[in-house]
Design an enzyme around this catalytic site. Sequence first.
Site, short mmCIF file in Angstrom:
data_model
loop_
_atom_site.label_atom_id
_atom_site.label_comp_id
_atom_site.label_asym_id
_atom_site.label_seq_id
_atom_site.Cartn_x
_atom_site.Cartn_y
_atom_site.Cartn_z
CE1 TYR A 35 11.25 13.32 39.58
CE2 TYR A 35 9.23 12.06 39.51
CZ TYR A 35 10.51 12.28 39.07
OH TYR A 35 11.06 11.45 38.11
CB CYS A 36 10.85 17.51 38.59
SG CYS A 36 11.29 18.38 37.07
CG LEU A 37 7.94 23.07 38.07
CD1 LEU A 37 8.94 24.18 38.26
CD2 LEU A 37 7.24 23.21 36.72
#
Length: 606
Positions: free
Chosen positions: A343-345
């Site tokens: 998720y994301c980073l």
Amino acid sequence: MNTENKAVDGQGTDVPNRPAPLPEAMPAEVSQQSEHDPAAEIGDLLDKEARSKLAKLTGGLSPAAIMRVVGDWSIHLAVSPGKQMNLWNKAVSGAADYGRYLFETSLGSDAVKPCIPPARRDRRFSHDAWQKQPFNAFQQAFLLQQEWWQEATTGVRGVSCEDERAVSFIARQMLDAVSPANFPLTNPEVLQKTKDENGMNLLRGMENLRDDMQELLLGKPLRPETDFHVGENVAVTPGKVVFRNHLIELIQYDPTTDKVKPEPLLIVPAWIMKYYILDLSPENSMVKYLTEQGYTVFMISWRNPGSEDADLGLDDYRKKGPMAALDAIQDITRAKKIHAAGYCLGGTLLSLTAAAMARDDDDRLASMTLFATQVDFTEAGELMLFINESQVAFLEDMMWQQGYLDAGQMSGAFQLLRSNDLVWSRLQKDYLMGERPKLNDMMAWNADATRMPYRMHSEYLRKLFLNNELATGKYEVGGHPVSLDDLRLPIFAVGTETDHVAPWKSAFKIDALTSSPVTFVLTKGGHNAGVVSEPGHPRRHYHVHTSCDRDRYLPPDEWREVAERKEGSWWPEWVAWLETRSGDPTAPPAMGEALCPAPGTYVLME
């Protein structure tokens, strides 16, 4: 939120959370110090000290970076008499339209066409009271100014595209600050509430302001009161911490079905946020949903770093994060293949980890799923406006003194991207309306922020954002570069329509950078609400389409035209995709040795 004041060492033993000395110098790849020159080193330290103090006053924004883009725009505008003439004509035309509008509305007509309507997403003037005198005059004057400045900061010949976007952003932020909606005497909604409550709303607002200022001056986190607490009514899916090192706790969740898929699922959340965004209340917990679909779910819970962790780098996060988790999962379950989601980073870290594994012939990953993840940062939205050498060096000096990027400093940058919704509307409610928002579970999670270690964040900004090394095959793992083109495993990627952190067209670039079949989903919502989109959530839809390596590349807008639109949550789509890439169901694997119950201890660290 709950508080934990102890750190945990690699063997799971509680130890006092005492800060270690900061590194004497910045990492070699992000520093340009002179070689063993005492005078130069002293000068460098003085520069860092001065800039770090200045950064605290500016919220981490480099004055030099701002002056550079404003200077680029103003100098080119000064030598563009044609553009100046057009702006003068626009100002005169706007003034004439404004005068006509005021005259016609003064005659009492309710059908006067406004000079300019608000933008579709601008909700500041949506209340009917803004259409009545004198407030209609206030909002029309503001919108005309906003339109004029948009014209003034764009289309100036000679200004680079990056500087044009930056100066337009700066102008928008300054205008948003003086919107008539922000002041009690020019906001009809505030005036009506003040009249109805005999001014008690303003009294409550002053009390709210006093409390916030006290917390700010005392250095306390600005944490609103909440009814949601980790381990009590959020992050309550049953499970156990089965592995721990200095950076992660690995949670294995209890099975809820008689049979499970033979491939476990590892989730790598971003360490810019706490993991329980994916395990909120039971009714919208992705973890709970996945266990109910017959998956053995493992979740990484990141440690909240302090000044003692200043020298932890991005590769430390790779080795002690997903790589350590994969090893632990195989030791526990004996699975040959593992699904992984980031998720994301966390998705960016998973992507570079997967590329390194592909380079090294490590084929343990059965598939890779990316939620709102960027691997190419050339179109990373407005976050890129001030990611340049000046800004990154300024942030490095700010982090150098304290050893990390503070949660408040980090969240301020994200709030600026949607200042109308996240800054000014909140100030209006808190201080003018006297209303403290009642937090839902996601808002409570959003207030439970984390920090970023100095070295890791510097490497992330320089190597990924500034130099785009991962997308260009220059990012090194173990002294050798990795390439996303080495990936052959199936990929499921999710972008969200209104994402200001990872714009969906940026997340879509994974399709062109790998040799994998990519199923891309574009879902309604923003960076968080678009991902946490459980079945049964009203008014949800998504687009989905799979591209194989042999297919002709489709640019994002063309992809959207051919993608199938479906109503509802995208979660069942993902589960169906995983199922076709999983083996026949079998008995649940053994649980790992429990170090403590979920949600663990790292998630509780302040």
